[in-house]
Scaffold this motif. Structure first.
Motif, PDB file in Angstrom:
ATOM      1  N   SER A 170      22.910  36.341  36.734  1.00  0.00           N
ATOM      2  CA  SER A 170      23.819  36.720  37.696  1.00  0.00           C
ATOM      3  C   SER A 170      24.759  37.587  37.268  1.00  0.00           C
ATOM      4  O   SER A 170      25.483  37.320  36.149  1.00  0.00           O
ATOM      5  CB  SER A 170      24.321  35.485  38.719  1.00  0.00           C
ATOM      6  N   VAL A 171      25.155  38.545  38.082  1.00  0.00           N
ATOM      7  CA  VAL A 171      26.520  39.302  37.915  1.00  0.00           C
ATOM      8  C   VAL A 171      27.452  39.258  38.938  1.00  0.00           C
ATOM      9  O   VAL A 171      26.843  39.484  40.110  1.00  0.00           O
ATOM     10  CB  VAL A 171      26.074  41.020  37.735  1.00  0.00           C
ATOM     11  N   LEU A 172      28.589  38.866  38.728  1.00  0.00           N
ATOM     12  CA  LEU A 172      29.335  38.491  39.833  1.00  0.00           C
ATOM     13  C   LEU A 172      30.736  39.466  39.604  1.00  0.00           C
ATOM     14  O   LEU A 172      31.048  39.537  38.293  1.00  0.00           O
ATOM     15  CB  LEU A 172      29.748  37.190  40.104  1.00  0.00           C
ATOM     16  N   ALA A 173      31.356  39.378  40.701  1.00  0.00           N
ATOM     17  CA  ALA A 173      32.781  40.097  40.473  1.00  0.00           C
ATOM     18  C   ALA A 173      33.801  39.793  41.606  1.00  0.00           C
ATOM     19  O   ALA A 173      33.239  39.398  42.701  1.00  0.00           O
ATOM     20  CB  ALA A 173      32.721  41.418  40.488  1.00  0.00           C
ATOM     21  N   GLU A 174      34.853  39.665  41.176  1.00  0.00           N
ATOM     22  CA  GLU A 174      36.035  39.281  42.238  1.00  0.00           C
ATOM     23  C   GLU A 174      37.246  40.057  41.932  1.00  0.00           C
ATOM     24  O   GLU A 174      37.626  40.543  40.941  1.00  0.00           O
ATOM     25  CB  GLU A 174      36.254  37.796  42.407  1.00  0.00           C
ATOM     26  N   GLY A 175      38.265  39.958  42.796  1.00  0.00           N
ATOM     27  CA  GLY A 175      39.691  40.487  42.493  1.00  0.00           C
ATOM     28  C   GLY A 175      39.797  41.798  43.363  1.00  0.00           C
ATOM     29  O   GLY A 175      39.392  41.915  44.350  1.00  0.00           O
ATOM     30  N   GLY A 176      40.796  42.634  42.533  1.00  0.00           N
ATOM     31  CA  GLY A 176      40.991  43.848  43.440  1.00  0.00           C
ATOM     32  C   GLY A 176      42.489  43.708  44.184  1.00  0.00           C
ATOM     33  O   GLY A 176      43.231  42.890  43.740  1.00  0.00           O
ATOM     34  N   ASP A 177      42.556  44.396  45.259  1.00  0.00           N
ATOM     35  CA  ASP A 177      43.862  44.613  45.770  1.00  0.00           C
ATOM     36  C   ASP A 177      44.895  44.697  44.916  1.00  0.00           C
ATOM     37  O   ASP A 177      45.001  45.460  44.028  1.00  0.00           O
ATOM     38  CB  ASP A 177      43.861  43.541  46.941  1.00  0.00           C
ATOM     39  N   THR A 178      45.864  43.598  44.865  1.00  0.00           N
ATOM     40  CA  THR A 178      46.697  43.914  43.892  1.00  0.00           C
ATOM     41  C   THR A 178      46.668  42.872  42.991  1.00  0.00           C
ATOM     42  O   THR A 178      47.512  42.678  41.764  1.00  0.00           O
ATOM     43  CB  THR A 178      48.186  43.423  44.548  1.00  0.00           C
ATOM     44  N   GLY A 179      45.708  41.936  42.760  1.00  0.00           N
ATOM     45  CA  GLY A 179      45.422  41.271  41.394  1.00  0.00           C
ATOM     46  C   GLY A 179      44.396  41.550  40.678  1.00  0.00           C
ATOM     47  O   GLY A 179      44.063  42.977  40.528  1.00  0.00           O
ATOM     48  N   PRO A 180      43.969  40.952  39.345  1.00  0.00           N
ATOM     49  CA  PRO A 180      43.458  41.449  38.362  1.00  0.00           C
ATOM     50  C   PRO A 180      41.844  41.323  38.780  1.00  0.00           C
ATOM     51  O   PRO A 180      41.639  40.803  39.770  1.00  0.00           O
ATOM     52  CB  PRO A 180      43.602  40.681  37.163  1.00  0.00           C
ATOM     53  N   TRP A 181      41.122  41.752  38.021  1.00  0.00           N
ATOM     54  CA  TRP A 181      39.679  41.710  38.233  1.00  0.00           C
ATOM     55  C   TRP A 181      39.023  40.693  37.364  1.00  0.00           C
ATOM     56  O   TRP A 181      39.303  40.877  36.292  1.00  0.00           O
ATOM     57  CB  TRP A 181      38.864  43.279  38.140  1.00  0.00           C
ATOM     58  N   ALA A 182      38.100  40.493  37.630  1.00  0.00           N
ATOM     59  CA  ALA A 182      37.090  39.568  36.982  1.00  0.00           C
ATOM     60  C   ALA A 182      35.506  39.703  37.342  1.00  0.00           C
ATOM     61  O   ALA A 182      35.083  39.729  38.505  1.00  0.00           O
ATOM     62  CB  ALA A 182      37.392  37.905  37.263  1.00  0.00           C
ATOM     63  N   ILE A 183      34.929  40.011  36.046  1.00  0.00           N
ATOM     64  CA  ILE A 183      33.412  40.347  36.373  1.00  0.00           C
ATOM     65  C   ILE A 183      33.010  39.412  35.437  1.00  0.00           C
ATOM     66  O   ILE A 183      33.247  39.303  34.012  1.00  0.00           O
ATOM     67  CB  ILE A 183      33.201  41.704  35.646  1.00  0.00           C
ATOM     68  N   ARG A 184      31.741  38.462  35.903  1.00  0.00           N
ATOM     69  CA  ARG A 184      30.931  37.645  35.072  1.00  0.00           C
ATOM     70  C   ARG A 184      29.563  37.853  34.991  1.00  0.00           C
ATOM     71  O   ARG A 184      29.146  38.336  36.223  1.00  0.00           O
ATOM     72  CB  ARG A 184      31.608  36.191  35.762  1.00  0.00           C
ATOM     73  N   VAL A 185      28.875  37.691  33.940  1.00  0.00           N
ATOM     74  CA  VAL A 185      27.646  37.831  33.635  1.00  0.00           C
ATOM     75  C   VAL A 185      27.007  36.456  33.146  1.00  0.00           C
ATOM     76  O   VAL A 185      27.442  35.937  32.186  1.00  0.00           O
ATOM     77  CB  VAL A 185      27.217  39.166  32.695  1.00  0.00           C
ATOM     78  N   VAL A 186      26.392  35.736  33.896  1.00  0.00           N
ATOM     79  CA  VAL A 186      26.070  34.300  33.851  1.00  0.00           C
ATOM     80  C   VAL A 186      24.605  34.158  33.712  1.00  0.00           C
ATOM     81  O   VAL A 186      23.821  34.725  34.542  1.00  0.00           O
ATOM     82  CB  VAL A 186      26.495  33.485  35.067  1.00  0.00           C
ATOM     83  N   ASP A 187      24.207  33.289  32.856  1.00  0.00           N
ATOM     84  CA  ASP A 187      22.845  33.234  32.622  1.00  0.00           C
ATOM     85  C   ASP A 187      22.575  31.366  32.344  1.00  0.00           C
ATOM     86  O   ASP A 187      23.650  30.860  32.173  1.00  0.00           O
ATOM     87  CB  ASP A 187      21.938  33.789  31.363  1.00  0.00           C
ATOM     88  N   ASP A 188      21.375  31.176  32.637  1.00  0.00           N
ATOM     89  CA  ASP A 188      20.982  29.588  32.469  1.00  0.00           C
ATOM     90  C   ASP A 188      20.033  29.446  31.315  1.00  0.00           C
ATOM     91  O   ASP A 188      19.256  28.774  31.399  1.00  0.00           O
ATOM     92  CB  ASP A 188      20.377  29.120  33.807  1.00  0.00           C
ATOM     93  N   GLY A 189      20.328  30.155  30.221  1.00  0.00           N
ATOM     94  CA  GLY A 189      19.399  30.266  28.739  1.00  0.00           C
ATOM     95  C   GLY A 189      19.697  29.185  28.037  1.00  0.00           C
ATOM     96  O   GLY A 189      20.286  28.025  28.620  1.00  0.00           O
ATOM     97  N   THR A 190      19.464  29.501  26.826  1.00  0.00           N
ATOM     98  CA  THR A 190      19.499  28.138  25.669  1.00  0.00           C
ATOM     99  C   THR A 190      21.229  28.208  25.578  1.00  0.00           C
ATOM    100  O   THR A 190      21.545  27.063  24.897  1.00  0.00           O
ATOM    101  CB  THR A 190      18.793  28.670  24.491  1.00  0.00           C
TER     102      THR A 190
END
Lengths: 473, 209
Positions: free
Chosen positions: A388-408
């Protein structure tokens, strides 16, 4: 305060410097006093003219009048008494002759003012005030000149015109001594004050010399430190060059190693095809191994191209060209590039309403491609999984982009090294992918971190500062 | 500042010239201060035409004064000292010149008021300088002491130089005459330092209508 250093060298230097500073200060004071007296002379001249005009403006003969002799005396004799010391102060400031000339003129001004005021006893105080002013020179010999001038004036007047100085027609021959005694008494006080002032000036000079020497020593130390820092910096640069050379060597070895296998496969295929085509070029079209070997060549050359591309991405440190770049379409684009794998789902969970940050589109797509591809490859064969690729933040705050897997997941001993160049756990790979990712994120002013748990998967977390959003607004 | 030798020599020469010029200036000033005004022969006995008449029973001192002469301020100062020392033994009159064609304002200025403030001194106007001529006086500050019998005992100034106050032979002589013989013994003549009471003859001729 006296120097107490045992070593004679610094003490001698200190003394010489202190003497120099003392004389410089004394010269400055004397030049200033010269200027003071130049102004005082002008003021006395103006005062003398005013006194003459006020006390005796005209001489009379019946109804006829003419300017009084005192007015002429104030104008012309006053001019002589004023101009010469001013010229000395202007063109020979600080010179010994200047202050003695000034002293003489000042005492003669006392005589003239006493005369212009009709011998008033009050005007005699001008002599004492003049001596006090002359003591500003901090030169006892100047007081001597002034005193000699005054005493000589008393002796001459006492002989020729005693009333003008003593107020009596017949005086004893030694009467000038009585006046000289009072002048001498004042001189004693002024000499004492002058000696105290000179002593204080010497002390100040010694302190200044000590400070200057201390500053010079500090400057020497600072220069030495700078030199050491420059040497250290040189060593560092040398070390960096050596490390770079080592890295280049390591890189060359790694790239060479990575290129050798595909090139060997290409060479084998090429050798087979050459032999086959030279033996029977027409029959080769029916040989099933020919297209097989051509496919091998295409695949392995593609692998070589990928290795070279990674190498160029790592080597080129191009600054990011920021532009408004919507994240969700960018993630879609990156997912489209990554080869799909059976059983592995790739989800774009970036909200559509997310504000648009400013990013270098090409670089950030590369970042996402590398991270997603790594996540896909981290899935064990034969197992289903999700990236999964997720992102949040913006406006006046910092950005967080996450790449999450359920592998080993990533083993703990490997985790600290994954962003180092040329580090890889894959059987085939240059070890540049994550190093390129880290580089590009840093060039955007951001950071990248990873959290992983064995058997449960990994999460790469990109943190971008708020300025990215602000610039895009 | 390093000064070239020639320049230093020039300064030295300039300094010497300056000293000479200054000394000459002071010498001229002293000469002016010590140069007395002209004196004429004063009548040896009280002139009958003098007004007011001789004081009775005590000496009379007459000072002829120019109302605007700066040197006369010193003469009045010495007269003040003299009157204090005389302790009422002396009748003093100051006759201020009022030249023809001038108003009383011209005469009754600061010197008039200074003289009037001296105890025992009578201040009078000498219209046209007639009294001065009667007493044979030509210089402001000239004082004449007549004894009670009308005989001239002192003629001269009460200051030792132009405009300079302080003990001086003239005032000492008057005090001695008063002290030793009540103003009747001996006689004395002294220089007078002050302005001329009359214009020079050529000026007078020009001023004559």
């Amino acid at each position: 305060m006296k120097p107490t250093e045992d070593a004679s060298g610094p003490t001698v230097v200190l003394k010489e410097r202190a003497v120099l500073l003392f004389h410089e200060h004394l010269t400055t004071v004397r030049r200033r006093t010269d200027r003071l007296f130049a102004g005082l002379m002008l003021a006395q001249w103006a005062f003398g003219i005013l006194v003459a005009l006020f006390v005796a403006p005209y001489g009379w003969e019946g109804k006829d009048r003419a300017l009084h002799a005192h007015v002429y005396a104030a104008l012309f004799l006053g001019a002589a008494l004023t101009v010469f010391p001013i010229a000395l102060a202007r063109w020979r400031p600080g010179a010994v002759s200047t202050r003695h000339g000034v002293a003489l003129a000042q005492m003669l001004w006392s005589s003239l003012l006493i005369h212009l005021t009709g011998g008033r006893i009050e005007t005699h105080f001008h002599i004492f005030v003049s001596l006090a002013f002359l003591s500003l020179y901090r030169d006892p010999w100047v007081l001597l000149t002034a005193t000699v001038a005054t005493v000589a004036d008393h002796i001459i007047r006492g002989l020729l015109w005693p009333e003008s100085v003593y107020g009596l027609p017949n005086v004893e021959w030694w009467r000038f001594l009585e006046h000289a005694l009072w002048v001498g008494f004042l001189n004693l006080v002024l000499l004492h004050a002058g000696r105290v002032m000179r002593r204080e000036m010497r002390e100040v000079a010694v302190r200044r010399a000590e400070l200057e020497l201390a500053r010079e020593r500090e400057e020497d130390k600072s220069a030495e430190l700078d030199r050491a820092l420059r040497e250290l910096s040189g060593f560092q640069e040398h070390l960096i060059r050596v490390e770079k050379l080592a890295a280049v060597g390591q890189l060359a070895a790694s790239v060479g190693h990575e290129l050798r296998n595909p090139l060997a496969a290409v060479r084998n295929a090429h050798a087979y095809l050459s032999r086959r085509l030279s033996r029977d070029a027409i029959g080769a079209a029916d040989d099933p191994r020919v297209p097989q070997f051509l496919g091998v060549m295409e695949r392995e050359l593609g692998a070589c191209a990928k290795i070279i591309s990674d190498l160029l991405d790592f080597a080129r440190e191009r600054p990011p060209a920021l532009q408004p770049c919507p994240l969700r379409p960018l993630v879609d684009e990156a997912i489209g590039v990554v080869p799909s794998r059976d059983g592995v789902r790739i989800l774009n969970e970036v909200p559509e309403s997310l504000p648009v940050p400013s990013l270098d589109k090409e670089q950030f797509r590369q970042v996402l491609v590398n991270l997603v591809q790594n996540a896909v490859e981290a899935m064990p064969q034969g197992r289903t999984g999700q990236v999964s690729v997720l992102a949040e933040g913006g406006d006046t705050g910092p950005w967080a982009i996450r790449v999450v897997d359920d592998g080993t997941g990533i083993p703990p001993d490997v985790l600290p090294k994954i962003f180092e160049p040329l580090f890889t756990t894959k059987t085939r790979g240059t070890g540049l992918g994550l190093a390129i990712v880290a580089n590009m994120v840093q060039r955007h002013g951001g950071t990248i971190s990873v959290r992983s748990e064995a058997g449960r998967g990994s999460e790469f977390h990109i943190h971008l500062p708020a300025t990215a959003a602000a610039q895009a607004a | 500042m390093k000064v070239p030798a020639l320049s230093r020599g020039a300064w030295l020469l300039g300094g010497l010239l300056w000293l000479v010029a200054t000394a000459a200036g002071f010498a001229l000033l002293a000469r002016h201060a010590l140069t007395p005004g002209p004196t004429l022969e004063a009548p040896s006995s009280w002139p009958a035409s003098a007004h007011p008449p001789l004081a009775k029973g005590r000496p009379t001192l007459v000072m002829l004064a120019h109302p605007r002469c700066p040197c006369t301020r010193a003469s009045l100062g010495e007269l003040s000292v003299l009157m204090e020392h005389a302790r009422g033994q002396l009748d003093a009159r100051v006759l201020f010149l009022q030249p023809e064609g001038t108003s009383s304002d011209w005469t009754q200025g600061p010197l008039w008021r200074a003289a009037a403030a001296i105890p025992g001194v009578t201040v009078l106007v000498d219209t046209g300088g007639e009294q001065a001529r009667g007493f044979g006086v030509a210089t402001s500050g000239h004082s004449l002491l007549y004894d009670a019998a009308g005989r001239l005992r002192f003629s001269g100034g009460l200051t030792g130089a132009r405009g300079h106050r302080g003990d001086n032979p003239g005032r000492d002589a008057v005090e001695a005459l008063l002290r030793e013989a009540g103003g009747v013994g001996g006689s004395s003549e002294h220089a007078v330092y002050g302005c001329a009471l009359e214009e020079p003859p050529e000026a007078r001729a020009t001023n004559t209508p």
